[in-house]
Design an enzyme around this catalytic site. Structure first.
Site, short mmCIF file in Angstrom:
data_model
loop_
_atom_site.label_atom_id
_atom_site.label_comp_id
_atom_site.label_asym_id
_atom_site.label_seq_id
_atom_site.Cartn_x
_atom_site.Cartn_y
_atom_site.Cartn_z
N HIS A 96 0.73 -1.07 0.15
CA HIS A 96 -0.36 0.10 -0.28
C HIS A 96 1.61 1.23 0.33
CE1 HIS A 96 -2.20 2.64 1.19
NE2 HIS A 96 -3.78 2.39 0.71
N SER A 214 -10.34 6.78 -3.09
CA SER A 214 -11.58 8.16 -2.68
C SER A 214 -12.88 7.61 -3.79
CB SER A 214 -11.04 9.93 -3.64
OG SER A 214 -10.22 9.92 -2.84
P1 PGA Z 1 -9.73 6.51 0.21
O1 PGA Z 1 -8.05 4.83 0.26
O2 PGA Z 1 -10.32 4.96 -0.83
O3 PGA Z 1 -9.50 7.14 1.06
O4 PGA Z 1 -9.16 6.82 -0.74
C1 PGA Z 1 -8.21 3.57 -0.81
C2 PGA Z 1 -6.78 3.16 0.32
O5 PGA Z 1 -5.85 3.86 0.65
O6 PGA Z 1 -7.05 1.90 -0.15
#
Ligand code: PGA
Length: 251
Positions: A96, A214
């Site tokens: 990640h 997001s």
């Molecule tokens: P987010 O995070 O949906 O809050 O942008 C996605 C992720 O880091 O897996």
């Protein structure tokens, strides 16, 4: 290519064990039998309690957010692949961007972790994606291509079949800025082509490639509707029933 196969939530360092248990139970109660696999990526301390819940419901799985690359030993605070597998964990999120940014992980380390995870019987969710300056310079395919090559190309085909890829442009994570469906599709198709070149069309066509960054109830349908987007890895919006259930159900 493949149809939508998975929606994974990444809770990151959010929810206490009490809150997490309630969240998983409430999501499952509201979503029912899901149209696709649903994975809860939970804090390590909750893995076993959430697994107890998901084990009772078809279509739900649990993921660790990280693991150490060594088998065992003097690595205070770390968890091994064997520990996760023995605890009943199904998937493990590896590489990640927050692990890369804050804990210095790179693709050669992640490659070792992927191997260890697979050998232990865990299914890796491998995350890749470019930062904003790379995208602005037009080098996003080159960088993501290198990530894929370093992390995945040494696997054998039987291993690659078990890997889920999550494309997560760093500039879209937690920012409220989402890649457009076209930007997501373009990169997903590029990634699938890379997998095809290395492992053949059959494996490439059955590889699940998730989009992350997001994802929200109001953009999930459009993103998941793209040909090579097989689902999502969802951070912020996976932390409430109100947001996550419509994403699970998005068609
Ligand atoms: P987010 O995070 O949906 O809050 O942008 C996605 C992720 O880091 O897996």
């Amino acid at each position: 290519m493949t149809s939508r196969t998975m929606v994974a939530g990444n809770w990151k360092m959010n929810t206490t064990p009490t809150q997490g248990k309630a969240l998983a139970e409430d999501i499952i109660a509201a979503a029912g039998t899901p149209p696709t696999k649903v994975v809860f990526g939970v804090p390590a301390i909750q893995l076993m309690s959430i697994k107890e819940i998901t084990a009772q419901h078809e279509g739900y799985f649990v993921a660790a957010q990280n693991m150490h690359h060594k088998d065992n030993g003097a690595y205070t605070g770390e968890l091994s692949a064997a520990m996760l597998a023995d605890a009943g964990v199904d998937y493990v999120i590896l590489g990640h961007s927050e692990r890369r940014e804050y804990f210095g992980e790179n693709d050669s380390l992640v490659n070792i972790k992927i191997n260890k995870a697979l050998n232990a019987g865990l299914l890796p969710i491998y995350c890749c994606g470019e930062k904003l300056d790379i995208r602005e310079a037009g080098n996003h395919e080159m960088i993501v291509g290198k990530q894929i090559e370093q992390a995945l190309f040494s696997l054998d085909p039987a291993q690659m079949e078990k890997v889920v890829i999550a494309y997560e442009p760093v500039w879209a994570i937690g920012t409220g800025v989402t890649a457009s469906p076209e930007q997501a599709q373009e990169m997903h198709s590029f990634i699938r082509q890379m997998v095809a070149n290395q492992f053949g069309d059959t494996i490439a066509n059955s590889t699940t490639i998730l989009y992350g960054g997001s994802v929200k109830p109001d953009n999930a349908e459009e993103l998941f509707g793209m040909e090579d987007v097989d689902g999502g890895l969802v951070g912020g919006a996976s932390l409430s029933v109100e947001n996550f259930v419509p994403i699970i159900k998005a068609r």
